[in-house]
Design a protein around this motif. Sequence first.
Motif, PDB file in Angstrom:
ATOM      1  N   SER A  28       0.814  -1.212   0.000  1.00 42.22           N
ATOM      2  CA  SER A  28       0.000   0.000   0.000  1.00 42.22           C
ATOM      3  C   SER A  28       0.851   1.266   0.000  1.00 42.22           C
ATOM      4  O   SER A  28       0.318   2.377  -0.137  1.00 42.22           O
ATOM      5  N   SER A  29       2.150   1.132   0.148  1.00 41.10           N
ATOM      6  CA  SER A  29       3.026   2.304   0.126  1.00 41.10           C
ATOM      7  C   SER A  29       3.402   2.720  -1.293  1.00 41.10           C
ATOM      8  O   SER A  29       4.076   3.739  -1.479  1.00 41.10           O
ATOM      9  N   ASN A  30       2.981   1.921  -2.289  1.00 37.16           N
ATOM     10  CA  ASN A  30       3.284   2.218  -3.683  1.00 37.16           C
ATOM     11  C   ASN A  30       1.982   2.334  -4.475  1.00 37.16           C
ATOM     12  O   ASN A  30       1.017   1.631  -4.192  1.00 37.16           O
ATOM     13  N   PRO A  31       1.938   3.182  -5.494  1.00 37.99           N
ATOM     14  CA  PRO A  31       0.723   3.300  -6.304  1.00 37.99           C
ATOM     15  C   PRO A  31       0.620   2.219  -7.371  1.00 37.99           C
ATOM     16  O   PRO A  31       1.617   1.611  -7.761  1.00 37.99           O
ATOM     17  N   THR A  32      -0.608   1.982  -7.833  1.00 38.50           N
ATOM     18  CA  THR A  32      -0.870   1.157  -9.014  1.00 38.50           C
ATOM     19  C   THR A  32      -1.565   2.032 -10.040  1.00 38.50           C
ATOM     20  O   THR A  32      -2.649   2.553  -9.786  1.00 38.50           O
ATOM     21  N   GLU A  33      -0.931   2.208 -11.200  1.00 32.40           N
ATOM     22  CA  GLU A  33      -1.538   2.978 -12.287  1.00 32.40           C
ATOM     23  C   GLU A  33      -1.787   2.092 -13.500  1.00 32.40           C
ATOM     24  O   GLU A  33      -2.897   2.019 -14.025  1.00 32.40           O
TER      25      GLU A  33
END
Length: 229
Positions: free
Chosen positions: A170-175
């Motif tokens: 959850s500390s990284n985005p998903t695009e």
Amino acid sequence: ADIVFTCAADGIGDQDDMCIWLHPVDPSQSLIITADKDVRKLFVYNLAGEAIATHNLPHKPGNIDLIYNFPLNGENVDIVGFNTRSVNNARFGFFKIDKETLELDSIGYPHTTNWSNELYGFALYHSPNNNSFYAFGSDQSSLIQQYEFIDDGAGGIALEHKRTWQNGSSSNPTEGMVADQETGLLYAANENQGIFVYQADEDQSTEHIRMMGLSTGTLDDDVEGVTIY
């Protein structure tokens, strides 16, 4: 010979998300449709790189995708969809493509449920297993939500929430996301971890079945756009 051209309409700002619509009869009439979040517009280009239409949007667009032969108001239509970048006013936007005139017409901005972080990524999916149509959204905390989209009976689109799950840390985005409409798989890129692969149908587990990580040396961060050709 290779054909090279530039899509650079007047007034562009940051049209870094695009999709390619294939004309059902004449490939030369196919379109390139870009979402420009800086100027809140969709730009439509022909295969010569000429801008043939511009659409002002009420919300800041994110990623863009398209799908073919969606049943709407008694006919099968091709749909362009995108996410709007927001938290508590999050929406998906939909346009239909007129196959004769090549014009795009808005068919609505249905609300999603709320997100804890900015709605960041987007992908469309037509299931080969149950024939349903779906839209996936992801946020800056790599939360993924899946919605079935249906004819609302008034010429527009309605959303039905189906699944929610976490795509890696959850500390990284998903695009970057893309769904394979032949195999029924969703590929979702957590920018600092890699690409997670899931069963894309709503009745399947949200546990990933494969992961292509940065640790293999094949990918470098950050992992953003994902597509299938």
